[in-house]
Design an enzyme around this catalytic site. Sequence first.
Site, mmCIF file in Angstrom:
data_model
loop_
_atom_site.group_PDB
_atom_site.id
_atom_site.type_symbol
_atom_site.label_atom_id
_atom_site.label_comp_id
_atom_site.label_asym_id
_atom_site.label_seq_id
_atom_site.Cartn_x
_atom_site.Cartn_y
_atom_site.Cartn_z
ATOM 1 N N HIS A 125 0.937 -1.288 -0.048
ATOM 2 C CA HIS A 125 -0.139 0.066 -0.110
ATOM 3 C C HIS A 125 0.868 1.296 -0.023
ATOM 4 O O HIS A 125 1.939 1.091 0.125
ATOM 5 C CB HIS A 125 -1.032 -0.032 1.235
ATOM 6 C CG HIS A 125 -0.499 0.044 2.469
ATOM 7 N ND1 HIS A 125 -0.962 -0.091 3.493
ATOM 8 C CD2 HIS A 125 1.130 0.062 2.964
ATOM 9 C CE1 HIS A 125 -0.306 0.253 4.662
ATOM 10 N NE2 HIS A 125 0.886 0.270 4.345
ATOM 11 N N GLN A 126 0.427 2.260 -0.106
ATOM 12 C CA GLN A 126 1.075 3.535 -0.177
ATOM 13 C C GLN A 126 1.361 3.955 1.061
ATOM 14 O O GLN A 126 0.417 3.708 2.193
ATOM 15 C CB GLN A 126 0.207 4.772 -0.712
ATOM 16 C CG GLN A 126 -1.149 5.095 -0.005
ATOM 17 C CD GLN A 126 -1.687 6.078 -1.181
ATOM 18 O OE1 GLN A 126 -1.493 6.864 -1.257
ATOM 19 N NE2 GLN A 126 -3.159 5.740 -1.196
#
Length: 201
Positions: A125-126
């Site tokens: 994920h970011q």
Amino acid sequence: MYYAADDTPAPPSSATEPRTSYLEEKAFKARTLLIFGTVTDVTAADVTRRLIALDAEGPEPIDIIVSSPGGHLESGDAIHDVVRFIAAPVNMIGTGWVGSAATHLYLAAPRERRYCLPNTRFLIHQPSGGAGGQATDIAVQAREIVKARERIARTIARETGKPLEQVLADIERDHWLSAQEAVDYGLVSRVIERKTELRGG
């Protein structure tokens, strides 16, 4: 900047306990390092110091077993870069779960040296950040998060062979992968059950 929504403090070090010291010495002689728990600057310092020492010992492969929810992005960067910096090859072995900054450091090894055990889960994920303070400071931190997101996506794309646009879409939200899904995605070369499968004898 944290690459995971996990700011649980690391447990106190027990390195001074005789039994722990004995086990660490045995693992070191076996050219095996463990990365468990939150990735912090302390973790990075310990792992990179051991990597450099093992590299100086000889050219034989080093095994790193990873089970971590992630943590501090720049600490993961330090481990990632040193794995690629040293001459000795490194086998990454995922177990438990490998998430966020831990996935980033896991990707330091070439794909053919990235393994996981059957029940491993992966999370990409970011990065996230706890921006606070003046509006100008928040704006600066927001820009840095965007830069980090692009950098992480480029690393994942490079190491998996996925198009950058797909990776950017995938990390927009938490993206979980089972062991086999991680193989299909390109994070992992293969799922193994025994150490003898690491280097094909």
